[in-house]
Scaffold this active site. Sequence first.
Site, mmCIF file in Angstrom:
data_model
loop_
_atom_site.group_PDB
_atom_site.id
_atom_site.type_symbol
_atom_site.label_atom_id
_atom_site.label_comp_id
_atom_site.label_asym_id
_atom_site.label_seq_id
_atom_site.Cartn_x
_atom_site.Cartn_y
_atom_site.Cartn_z
ATOM 1 N N GLY A 37 -50.825 45.245 -29.450
ATOM 2 C CA GLY A 37 -51.100 43.886 -29.539
ATOM 3 C C GLY A 37 -51.738 43.644 -31.056
ATOM 4 N N THR A 72 -43.856 43.944 -26.156
ATOM 5 C CA THR A 72 -44.669 44.790 -25.556
ATOM 6 C C THR A 72 -45.216 45.694 -26.526
ATOM 7 O OG1 THR A 72 -44.830 46.668 -24.111
ATOM 8 C CG2 THR A 72 -42.639 46.004 -24.536
ATOM 9 N N THR A 130 -47.108 46.854 -19.977
ATOM 10 C CA THR A 130 -46.762 45.599 -20.102
ATOM 11 C C THR A 130 -45.609 45.282 -19.335
ATOM 12 O OG1 THR A 130 -48.048 45.189 -22.029
ATOM 13 C CG2 THR A 130 -46.651 43.362 -21.409
ATOM 14 N N ASP A 144 -51.486 40.474 -27.781
ATOM 15 C CA ASP A 144 -50.420 39.571 -28.238
ATOM 16 C C ASP A 144 -49.934 38.883 -26.908
ATOM 17 O OD1 ASP A 144 -49.787 42.450 -27.484
ATOM 18 O OD2 ASP A 144 -47.621 41.534 -27.362
HETATM 19 N N1 ASP Z 1 -48.994 44.309 -26.000
HETATM 20 C C1 ASP Z 1 -50.026 44.663 -24.838
HETATM 21 C C2 ASP Z 1 -51.579 44.306 -25.392
HETATM 22 O O1 ASP Z 1 -51.583 44.730 -26.772
HETATM 23 C C3 ASP Z 1 -49.778 46.001 -24.404
HETATM 24 C C4 ASP Z 1 -48.690 46.490 -24.185
HETATM 25 O O2 ASP Z 1 -47.641 46.037 -24.510
HETATM 26 O O3 ASP Z 1 -48.652 47.613 -23.394
HETATM 27 O O4 ASP Z 1 -52.360 43.723 -24.848
#
Ligand code: ASP
Length: 266
Positions: free
Chosen positions: A189, A186, A136, A167
């Site tokens: 989520g 990040t 992300t 998230d």
């Molecule tokens: N937080 C992001 C999600 O869960 C994924 C990530 O940060 O890599 O969609």
Amino acid sequence: MRTNPPVLAVHGGAGNWSEEMLEKAKLELAKALERGYEEFRRGSSLEAVVEAVAYMEDSGVFNAGVGAVPTERGTRRTDAGVMLGPGLKVGAVGNTRLKNPIRAALRVLQEGRHVLIVSEGAEEVSGSPSQGVFDTVGAVALDKDGTLAAATSTGGIAGKREGRIGDSPIPGAGFYATYESASSCTGVGEYIMRVLPAKEVDILISMGFDAESAALAVTRKMTRLFGDNTFGIIVLDKYGNFGYAFNTRAMPRGLKDSVRTLVEGP
Ligand code: ASP
């Protein structure tokens, strides 16, 4: 860390980065900083975070935009959110096919009618050079008028169920901005949405924590509750203090203010 506003900070996601990919990501983060920072000449922190994130969505090196990881059915779905401190203006989109969901999130913010739209956009995610290990992206900014803004964009988690939203497009979870703080998160989520660390950081900062201790405090909490390899965050406060923390192997990140550009990782 004290910075000299206007300041823009970015991250390329907390995860298990290889050295090689980390180097690629750092080059792209430096360019995203350049691109976003230009916006301070004509616009505000809102434009700066949107353009920095849009650059990273286009780069293909991150799990966002054209680099989005595939779902369990092999499709690509993107989520993004953006928030402006003054007026708590916020816009987000989830489960889109857009290659630049951050621009759609900005439109939701500007329209002001709703906060989160879950939609199938007209523009398909194309290119898709993702190698499935990246992460992300996010940006936070503070302009000369003291305006804070935050933005986050993601392809979610590799192999996610169709329709899953994490998230990243949820205010207080994947991003948040107020008069006091701006954060982009990040990590996993499903864990982040239970703690709302971006909101928690804002509470800590309004109680007197600086950006660095607030970032560390929520990251320790995430580690205590869910273990390592779950979380990362970047934070700016209204004084231009920058903080970050993560409990993964790496979280490439960068910062540009009126006197310097720094890009770091792990
Ligand atoms: N937080 C992001 C999600 O869960 C994924 C990530 O940060 O890599 O969609």
